[in-house]
Write a protein that holds these residues in place. Sequence first.
Motif, PDB file in Angstrom:
ATOM      1  N   SER A 226     -14.012  -1.072  -8.088  1.00 26.93           N
ATOM      2  CA  SER A 226     -14.019  -2.525  -8.259  1.00 26.93           C
ATOM      3  C   SER A 226     -13.781  -2.854  -9.721  1.00 26.93           C
ATOM      4  CB  SER A 226     -15.341  -3.135  -7.788  1.00 26.93           C
ATOM      5  OG  SER A 226     -16.427  -2.604  -8.524  1.00 26.93           O
ATOM      6  N   ILE A 227     -13.226  -4.029  -9.920  1.00 31.83           N
ATOM      7  CA  ILE A 227     -13.017  -4.578 -11.251  1.00 31.83           C
ATOM      8  C   ILE A 227     -13.539  -6.006 -11.225  1.00 31.83           C
ATOM      9  CG2 ILE A 227     -11.312  -5.318 -12.968  1.00 31.83           C
ATOM     10  CD1 ILE A 227      -9.434  -3.132 -11.807  1.00 31.83           C
ATOM     11  N   ILE A 228     -14.396  -6.337 -12.163  1.00 34.56           N
ATOM     12  CA  ILE A 228     -14.871  -7.711 -12.298  1.00 34.56           C
ATOM     13  C   ILE A 228     -14.111  -8.355 -13.443  1.00 34.56           C
ATOM     14  CG2 ILE A 228     -16.810  -9.220 -12.867  1.00 34.56           C
ATOM     15  CD1 ILE A 228     -18.677  -7.178 -11.578  1.00 34.56           C
ATOM     16  N   SER A 229     -13.315  -9.375 -13.131  1.00 32.63           N
ATOM     17  CA  SER A 229     -12.584 -10.116 -14.163  1.00 32.63           C
ATOM     18  C   SER A 229     -13.381 -11.310 -14.672  1.00 32.63           C
ATOM     19  CB  SER A 229     -11.250 -10.623 -13.611  1.00 32.63           C
ATOM     20  OG  SER A 229     -10.470  -9.548 -13.183  1.00 32.63           O
ATOM     21  N   GLU A 230     -14.146 -11.920 -13.753  1.00 28.85           N
ATOM     22  CA  GLU A 230     -14.917 -13.113 -14.096  1.00 28.85           C
ATOM     23  C   GLU A 230     -16.111 -13.195 -13.153  1.00 28.85           C
ATOM     24  OE1 GLU A 230     -12.852 -16.860 -15.546  1.00 28.85           O
ATOM     25  OE2 GLU A 230     -13.290 -17.323 -13.443  1.00 28.85           O
ATOM     26  N   ALA A 231     -17.311 -13.238 -13.693  1.00 32.24           N
ATOM     27  CA  ALA A 231     -18.530 -13.313 -12.886  1.00 32.24           C
ATOM     28  C   ALA A 231     -18.911 -14.767 -12.648  1.00 32.24           C
ATOM     29  CB  ALA A 231     -19.658 -12.573 -13.579  1.00 32.24           C
ATOM     30  N   TYR A 232     -19.515 -15.021 -11.472  1.00 32.19           N
ATOM     31  CA  TYR A 232     -19.930 -16.375 -11.104  1.00 32.19           C
ATOM     32  C   TYR A 232     -21.418 -16.415 -10.792  1.00 32.19           C
ATOM     33  CZ  TYR A 232     -14.899 -16.925 -10.563  1.00 32.19           C
ATOM     34  OH  TYR A 232     -13.550 -16.941 -10.787  1.00 32.19           O
TER      35      TYR A 232
ATOM     36  N   ALA B 222     -17.974 -12.623  -7.947  1.00 30.79           N
ATOM     37  CA  ALA B 222     -17.041 -12.467  -9.069  1.00 30.79           C
ATOM     38  C   ALA B 222     -15.609 -12.508  -8.559  1.00 30.79           C
ATOM     39  CB  ALA B 222     -17.301 -11.140  -9.777  1.00 30.79           C
ATOM     40  N   LEU B 223     -14.705 -12.688  -9.495  1.00 31.62           N
ATOM     41  CA  LEU B 223     -13.277 -12.562  -9.237  1.00 31.62           C
ATOM     42  C   LEU B 223     -12.863 -11.199  -9.768  1.00 31.62           C
ATOM     43  CD1 LEU B 223     -10.587 -13.931  -8.373  1.00 31.62           C
ATOM     44  CD2 LEU B 223     -10.368 -14.684 -10.761  1.00 31.62           C
ATOM     45  N   GLY B 224     -12.020 -10.520  -9.019  1.00 33.78           N
ATOM     46  CA  GLY B 224     -11.573  -9.197  -9.452  1.00 33.78           C
ATOM     47  C   GLY B 224     -10.865  -8.480  -8.327  1.00 33.78           C
ATOM     48  N   CYS B 225     -11.169  -7.204  -8.170  1.00 31.65           N
ATOM     49  CA  CYS B 225     -10.582  -6.469  -7.046  1.00 31.65           C
ATOM     50  C   CYS B 225     -11.565  -5.445  -6.516  1.00 31.65           C
ATOM     51  CB  CYS B 225      -9.250  -5.826  -7.420  1.00 31.65           C
ATOM     52  SG  CYS B 225      -9.337  -4.268  -8.279  1.00 31.65           S
ATOM     53  N   PHE B 226     -11.346  -5.084  -5.268  1.00 31.49           N
ATOM     54  CA  PHE B 226     -12.143  -4.084  -4.567  1.00 31.49           C
ATOM     55  C   PHE B 226     -11.173  -3.260  -3.740  1.00 31.49           C
ATOM     56  CE2 PHE B 226     -14.359  -2.571  -0.798  1.00 31.49           C
ATOM     57  CZ  PHE B 226     -15.499  -2.012  -1.333  1.00 31.49           C
ATOM     58  N   VAL B 227     -11.123  -1.959  -4.001  1.00 33.09           N
ATOM     59  CA  VAL B 227     -10.251  -1.072  -3.238  1.00 33.09           C
ATOM     60  C   VAL B 227     -11.035   0.139  -2.761  1.00 33.09           C
ATOM     61  CG1 VAL B 227      -8.121  -1.806  -4.382  1.00 33.09           C
ATOM     62  CG2 VAL B 227      -9.404   0.134  -5.302  1.00 33.09           C
ATOM     63  N   ILE B 228     -10.528   0.736  -1.688  1.00 30.74           N
ATOM     64  CA  ILE B 228     -11.129   1.924  -1.093  1.00 30.74           C
ATOM     65  C   ILE B 228     -10.097   3.042  -1.155  1.00 30.74           C
ATOM     66  CG2 ILE B 228     -12.124   2.919   1.008  1.00 30.74           C
ATOM     67  CD1 ILE B 228     -12.724  -0.030   1.888  1.00 30.74           C
ATOM     68  N   TYR B 229     -10.520   4.201  -1.614  1.00 26.90           N
ATOM     69  CA  TYR B 229      -9.661   5.387  -1.635  1.00 26.90           C
ATOM     70  C   TYR B 229     -10.066   6.302  -0.493  1.00 26.90           C
ATOM     71  CZ  TYR B 229      -8.299   4.096  -6.390  1.00 26.90           C
ATOM     72  OH  TYR B 229      -7.810   3.436  -7.496  1.00 26.90           O
ATOM     73  N   VAL B 230      -9.079   6.696   0.301  1.00 27.53           N
ATOM     74  CA  VAL B 230      -9.302   7.636   1.388  1.00 27.53           C
ATOM     75  C   VAL B 230      -8.212   8.694   1.303  1.00 27.53           C
ATOM     76  CG1 VAL B 230      -9.417   7.969   3.895  1.00 27.53           C
ATOM     77  CG2 VAL B 230     -10.349   5.879   2.871  1.00 27.53           C
ATOM     78  N   GLY B 231      -8.604   9.935   1.097  1.00 25.80           N
ATOM     79  CA  GLY B 231      -7.649  11.035   1.062  1.00 25.80           C
ATOM     80  C   GLY B 231      -6.531  10.853   0.055  1.00 25.80           C
ATOM     81  N   GLY B 232      -6.820  10.246  -1.076  1.00 23.96           N
ATOM     82  CA  GLY B 232      -5.825  10.043  -2.107  1.00 23.96           C
ATOM     83  C   GLY B 232      -5.024   8.761  -1.980  1.00 23.96           C
ATOM     84  N   GLY B 233      -5.151   8.053  -0.866  1.00 22.62           N
ATOM     85  CA  GLY B 233      -4.474   6.767  -0.696  1.00 22.62           C
ATOM     86  C   GLY B 233      -5.375   5.626  -1.137  1.00 22.62           C
ATOM     87  N   ARG B 234      -4.791   4.610  -1.747  1.00 26.79           N
ATOM     88  CA  ARG B 234      -5.555   3.439  -2.188  1.00 26.79           C
ATOM     89  C   ARG B 234      -5.279   2.288  -1.238  1.00 26.79           C
ATOM     90  NH1 ARG B 234      -4.389   1.697  -8.036  1.00 26.79           N
ATOM     91  NH2 ARG B 234      -2.511   0.847  -7.101  1.00 26.79           N
ATOM     92  N   TYR B 235      -6.346   1.669  -0.739  1.00 28.00           N
ATOM     93  CA  TYR B 235      -6.249   0.594   0.246  1.00 28.00           C
ATOM     94  C   TYR B 235      -6.923  -0.655  -0.304  1.00 28.00           C
ATOM     95  CZ  TYR B 235      -4.715   4.467   2.957  1.00 28.00           C
ATOM     96  OH  TYR B 235      -4.005   5.569   3.364  1.00 28.00           O
ATOM     97  N   GLY B 236      -6.148  -1.718  -0.347  1.00 24.78           N
ATOM     98  CA  GLY B 236      -6.615  -2.980  -0.886  1.00 24.78           C
ATOM     99  C   GLY B 236      -5.681  -3.433  -1.985  1.00 24.78           C
ATOM    100  N   VAL B 237      -5.754  -4.716  -2.295  1.00 26.54           N
ATOM    101  CA  VAL B 237      -4.917  -5.305  -3.338  1.00 26.54           C
ATOM    102  C   VAL B 237      -5.509  -4.928  -4.689  1.00 26.54           C
ATOM    103  CG1 VAL B 237      -4.015  -7.459  -4.295  1.00 26.54           C
ATOM    104  CG2 VAL B 237      -4.299  -7.223  -1.818  1.00 26.54           C
ATOM    105  N   TYR B 238      -4.701  -4.297  -5.533  1.00 26.12           N
ATOM    106  CA  TYR B 238      -5.180  -3.832  -6.835  1.00 26.12           C
ATOM    107  C   TYR B 238      -4.669  -4.751  -7.932  1.00 26.12           C
ATOM    108  CZ  TYR B 238      -6.750  -0.526 -10.353  1.00 26.12           C
ATOM    109  OH  TYR B 238      -7.418   0.076 -11.389  1.00 26.12           O
ATOM    110  N   GLY B 239      -5.584  -5.469  -8.544  1.00 34.13           N
ATOM    111  CA  GLY B 239      -5.219  -6.382  -9.619  1.00 34.13           C
ATOM    112  C   GLY B 239      -6.433  -7.161 -10.062  1.00 34.13           C
ATOM    113  N   PRO B 240      -6.417  -7.707 -11.262  1.00 29.95           N
ATOM    114  CA  PRO B 240      -7.610  -8.347 -11.816  1.00 29.95           C
ATOM    115  C   PRO B 240      -8.040  -9.628 -11.106  1.00 29.95           C
ATOM    116  CG  PRO B 240      -5.720  -8.676 -13.263  1.00 29.95           C
ATOM    117  CD  PRO B 240      -5.289  -7.727 -12.193  1.00 29.95           C
TER     118      PRO B 240
END
Length: 189
Positions: free
Chosen positions: A13-19, A26-44
């Motif tokens: 996860s990345i927190i760009s702005e906390a509320y 917060a605003l940011g991103c949350f991704v899940i890695y499974v077997g080397g693949g990244r799932y979810g939108v990656y960006g601030p």
Amino acid sequence: MTIGDPRTFAVESIISEAYLREGLRALGCFVIYVGGGRYGVYGPNATLLGCSFDEVAKRVRQRGLHVAPFAKAENPGMIADAFREAIYSENAKNEYFGIPRDRFCDLVYSSDILWAPDGDEAFDDGSYVLQFDVGDRVRLIAFRCGVDWLHDPSTLREVWIAGSEYYQILAQWRLEFEMEWKSLPKKEI
């Protein structure tokens, strides 16, 4: 912040702005890695993190309850396609893995097999992550959608991980995310 090993299983996860509002977190991103693949939108600015935080907390509370009779033996691609077709397709079959479609769909929801998408924009990249508790292990099946409701085989990843390790990663991410969020200056929305 990344907890776990992205080559097998990790949460980032990345927190760009906390509320101030806990429902948003917060605003940011949350991704899940499974077997080397990244799932979810990656960006601030990919998503608000409240849904993902709550979903991880819920998964930790529901340890051992993500069960299905087909979870141990069936091919991961077949499980991915059965899930997508039964839940979303207008041309669904009458049964999946010997289970009538309506009971199959009920099982997906009652056992909370679908981890992602979790209700927010975090997985607007077409990612899906399915979780099964199988004895003392967890089976994760992750993919992105291709055409005709089916999974894109190039994105399919499967991992079997010890349940203790899996749930420890989730609990550690939840704790560290909450500590990070509490330490940041917060905006009111």
